[in-house]
Design a protein around this motif. Structure first.
Motif, PDB file in Angstrom:
ATOM      1  N   LEU A   1       0.832  -1.194   0.000  1.00 41.04           N
ATOM      2  CA  LEU A   1       0.000   0.000   0.000  1.00 41.04           C
ATOM      3  C   LEU A   1       0.872   1.252   0.000  1.00 41.04           C
ATOM      4  O   LEU A   1       1.918   1.297   0.657  1.00 41.04           O
ATOM      5  CB  LEU A   1      -0.912  -0.010   1.226  1.00 41.04           C
TER       6      LEU A   1
ATOM      7  N   ASN B   1      -1.895   7.525  -2.317  1.00 37.72           N
ATOM      8  CA  ASN B   1      -2.218   7.956  -3.682  1.00 37.72           C
ATOM      9  C   ASN B   1      -2.757   9.378  -3.629  1.00 37.72           C
ATOM     10  O   ASN B   1      -3.836   9.627  -3.085  1.00 37.72           O
ATOM     11  CB  ASN B   1      -3.268   7.015  -4.290  1.00 37.72           C
TER      12      ASN B   1
ATOM     13  N   PRO C   1      -4.831   5.222   0.639  1.00 37.74           N
ATOM     14  CA  PRO C   1      -3.782   4.272   0.277  1.00 37.74           C
ATOM     15  C   PRO C   1      -4.243   3.343  -0.838  1.00 37.74           C
ATOM     16  O   PRO C   1      -5.402   2.939  -0.903  1.00 37.74           O
ATOM     17  CB  PRO C   1      -3.527   3.505   1.578  1.00 37.74           C
ATOM     18  N   THR C   2      -3.272   3.027  -1.735  1.00 35.90           N
ATOM     19  CA  THR C   2      -3.554   2.170  -2.887  1.00 35.90           C
ATOM     20  C   THR C   2      -2.472   1.105  -2.969  1.00 35.90           C
ATOM     21  O   THR C   2      -1.302   1.368  -2.677  1.00 35.90           O
ATOM     22  CB  THR C   2      -3.564   3.001  -4.178  1.00 35.90           C
ATOM     23  N   ARG C   3      -2.874  -0.099  -3.367  1.00 36.51           N
ATOM     24  CA  ARG C   3      -1.899  -1.182  -3.474  1.00 36.51           C
ATOM     25  C   ARG C   3      -1.227  -1.130  -4.841  1.00 36.51           C
ATOM     26  O   ARG C   3      -1.897  -1.096  -5.878  1.00 36.51           O
ATOM     27  CB  ARG C   3      -2.568  -2.529  -3.252  1.00 36.51           C
TER      28      ARG C   3
END
Length: 725
Positions: free
Chosen positions: A486, A489, A495-497
């Motif tokens: 994560l 972003n 949060p982004t994976r």
């Protein structure tokens, strides 16, 4: 001359007084009157005008001559015959006609025999002019001897002296124009030829000489007009018709050249010069088989014609008939064993016939004749790669720093590492394959690209020769981007994976429509691994590129490329909002760009220890993403352009050590509306050749133009090795 004048005036006064008183003998009176008459005639001619065209050396000899002309009659008047004979033993007591004949015989005996060195004639002419300073023909002979000696300045001065003595001497004017052209004073020579043609405008010799000087002066258009005039005056002159056609070809006047060659061949269908020129024209227009017919016609008359052998062998090779090309190229090498182009052509033909060992031996022979030939090096590299397993390794480190701008709010600092291992081999007929494993770790302590990543790629590719003029290539592989963690972003606000894996692939083709022209086309899908941010976003570019290459001659090459690029982010492509629905990709996940580049290089110096290439390199590109606020971790300006004057000095230092020095200087514009700034790329590299198949290169480069981060200041160090088994 002043002393002689005083002696003469005093002697004349004494003679006049003796004449008045009648104290001279009758013979002495006649001589005295003769002396007085000489004095009066010289004044009547205007001695100042005559003296202005004499060199100091000749004037000195004339002074001695004038003194003798006074002393000899006075000595005779005084009855001192011994002194008179000492002063002029050949002239005393002889009538004028006999004296001139005796003088001519004496100088003829002193004249160097035919075939003597030019310096002997120069010495003789100078001695003769000391006693005969007004002889225009001797000045012209002196000019001819000095021109043969290579003293063009002296020849020009002698011709101009001859023209001062005889302004209507056309032979002296013609020789003056010729020597002026040899001395590279083309404008002056052309002026003299125009003056001569004013009275004889249809003189073929003068028109031909003027045309040659116009060519030497770099004015082929003017020379062509004159040669056309000569050809109209004498249409049956075959060499003249070939000259006209050759100039028309050089000036790209193809239709006119074809008409001129047609007229020549109607008069003489087997004219070799015209057939060769028409074959050259057909080959340039892509009519290879018509050109081949003309080359074969010439070879039917003379199988040793070098131009026809080369042209026919080259066309047979490019149309895929290496077995037909081989005997022609072999005969060409027999006729011209020191011709590098002939050796390399035979090497390519042997390579196409599968005779790689023989082809490599010919390339080595060409390298001995020209150690700095890049064409020979590249061909040797291709042959060795086809016939051996190669192992290439590379390790590099780069550091770039960039100021804020272009959607990046902070100062950026990038450390990029690189390493790869590439194995090349030939597993299939007419196919060269490779397997490459590479890793490109990077990290940034701060800024919009902050973070650390270590992507790795495994890629397989191959190139297959369909014919001598057409190749196809393709490849595919996988890229591990990271563990898929994560990260914050800035576009999504949560949060982004990051993606963990992506694919890479390429396909393309190369085509040689003409011997000097090459077209390359490629389609590729590859991840953008420049920065930690681009790796975390899973940025991928899809590229379509066309490259055109043209070799004007073995020393001059041009490369131009055009590309379209479409970029996207795997993160944005896969994100789904918790409330439902997909993210708006057009707003923040896609980008596209177009660009073009050109490189021109000319090899100016060829030597084993120093070869110099100079040229120009330019690139222009722009992206649409910045206008929409899209940033995926790499440089995507609205407009970027860079223009370099390039230079490359390379050669051997000593033993197995070779060097390369790169120095490129120019200007760049980092974005639309921004000012131009200085752009530099410079650095050295050393190559240590451990054996014929093993080499290690270490290099450094400093640059300050756009790379991954935009207009940056960067430094890079690279260590590479190449092992061939």
């Amino acid at each position: 001359m002043a002393v002689a004048g005083v002696v003469r005036r005093n002697s004349l006064c004494l003679i006049l007084r003796r004449l008045e008183c009648g104290s001279l003998l009758p013979i002495s009176r006649r001589l005295a009157c003769w002396l007085v008459n000489i004095h009066r005639r010289e004044h009547a001619r205007g001695r100042k005008a005559a003296a202005s065209c004499r060199t100091p050396f000749v004037e000195k000899r004339r002074t001695q001559y004038a003194t003798n002309q006074v002393v000899v009659p006075l000595a005779m008047i005084a009855g001192l015959a011994v002194l008179a004979r000492a002063q002029s033993p050949k002239l005393v007591g002889l009538p004028g006609r006999t004296r001139r004949a005796e003088d001519a015989r004496r100088w003829q005996a002193l004249r160097p025999p035919p075939g003597s060195p030019p310096q002997a004639f120069v010495t003789y002419d100078l001695r003769y002019l000391a006693d005969h300073p007004d002889d225009a023909r001797t000045y012209r002979n002196l000019a001819s001897a000095e021109a043969r000696l290579g003293d063009y300045g002296g020849a020009i001065r002698a011709d101009r002296h001859a023209l001062q003595l005889n302004p209507h001497d056309r032979a002296a004017e013609s020789h003056l124009a010729l020597v002026l052209s040899w001395a590279h004073q083309y404008d002056a020579a052309i002026e003299v030829y125009h003056k001569l043609l004013a009275s004889t405008p249809a003189d073929p010799a003068l028109l031909g000489a003027l045309a040659r000087v116009e060519l030497w002066a770099g004015r082929p258009e003017r020379a062509l007009l004159i040669y056309k005039q000569l050809f109209e005056m004498n249409p049956s002159d075959e060499p003249l018709g070939a000259t006209v056609a050759r100039l028309e070809l050089g000036l790209k006047q193809d239709d006119a050249a074809r008409a001129t060659l047609g007229a020549c061949l109607r008069l003489r269908p087997r004219d070799s010069a015209a057939l060769l020129l028409r074959a050259q024209l057909d080959k340039r227009e892509g009519k290879l088989y018509r050109a081949l017919d003309d080359y074969n016609s010439v070879l039917g008359e003379n199988f040793e014609d070098v131009s026809a052998l080369y042209g026919a062998a080259e066309i047979d090779y490019y149309v895929g008939r290496p077995n037909d090309a081989y005997p022609l190229a072999f005969r060409l090498v027999v006729e011209r064993p020191g011709d590098i182009d002939a050796l390399l052509l035979l090497a390519r033909i042997n390579r196409a016939r599968g005779k790689r060992k023989s082809a490599l031996a010919l390339v080595r022979q060409a390298e001995q004749l020209s150690p700095s030939s890049s064409e020979a090096r590249e061909l040797a590299k291709q042959i060795q790669e086809e016939s051996a397993i190669t192992l290439t390794t590379r390790a590099s480190y780069e550091r770039e720093t960039s100021v804020p701008g272009g959607g990046r709010p902070l100062l950026e600092d990038l450390n990029a590492y690189g390493g790869d291992v590439r194995i090349g081999f030939s597993a299939l007929p007419k196919t060269r394959s490779f397997l490459m494993l590479s890793s490109t770790p990077s990290n940034s302590p701060a800024g919009g690209i902050q973070g650390a990543v270590a992507p790795a790629e495994l890629l397989y590719g191959q190139t297959t020769a369909i014919s001598n003029r057409f190749d196809v290539r393709a490849g595919a592989g996988g890229v591990r981007l990271g563990p898929g963690v994560l990260f914050p972003n800035i576009y999504l606000g949560s949060p982004t994976r990051s993606p963990a894996f992506t694919l890479a692939a390429f396909a393309g083709a190369s085509w040689l429509p003409a011997p000097k022209l090459r077209l390359d086309f490629v389609l590729a899908r590859e991840p953008i691994l420049y920065t930690p941010t681009s790796v975390r976003y899973g940025a991928v570019q899809r590229v379509a590129e066309l490259e055109v290459g043209y070799n004007f001659d073995p020393r001059t090459r041009l490369r131009a490329s055009f590309f379209h690029e479409s970029d996207s982010s795997a993160v944005h492509d896969q994100v789904v909002l918790p409330e439902g629905g997909a993210i708006a990709l057009e707003a923040n996940g896609h980008d596209s760009g177009d660009g073009a580049g050109i490189d021109i290089a000319r090899n100016l110096i060829r030597a084993e220890h120093a070869a110099l290439d100079l040229g120009y390199s330019g690139v222009v590109f722009g992206y649409a993403g910045e206008r929409r606020g899209v940033y995926m971790g790499f440089f995507n300006p609205k407009l970027y352009q860079r223009h370099f004057i390039t230079s490359r000095l390379h050669g051997k230092l000593a033993g197995p050590v070779a060097y390369t020095l790169v120095a490129d200087f120019g200007v760049q514009q980092a974005d639309e509306g921004r000012p131009f700034t200085r752009a530099i790329q410079a650095g050295p590299a050393l190559t240590f050749r451990l054996s014929r198949g093993h080499a290690i290169t270490v290099g450094y480069v400093h640059y300050n133009f756009a790379q991954a981060l935009g207009a940056v200041t960067g430094n890079a160090v690279q260590l590479s090795s190449r092992w061939r088994f």
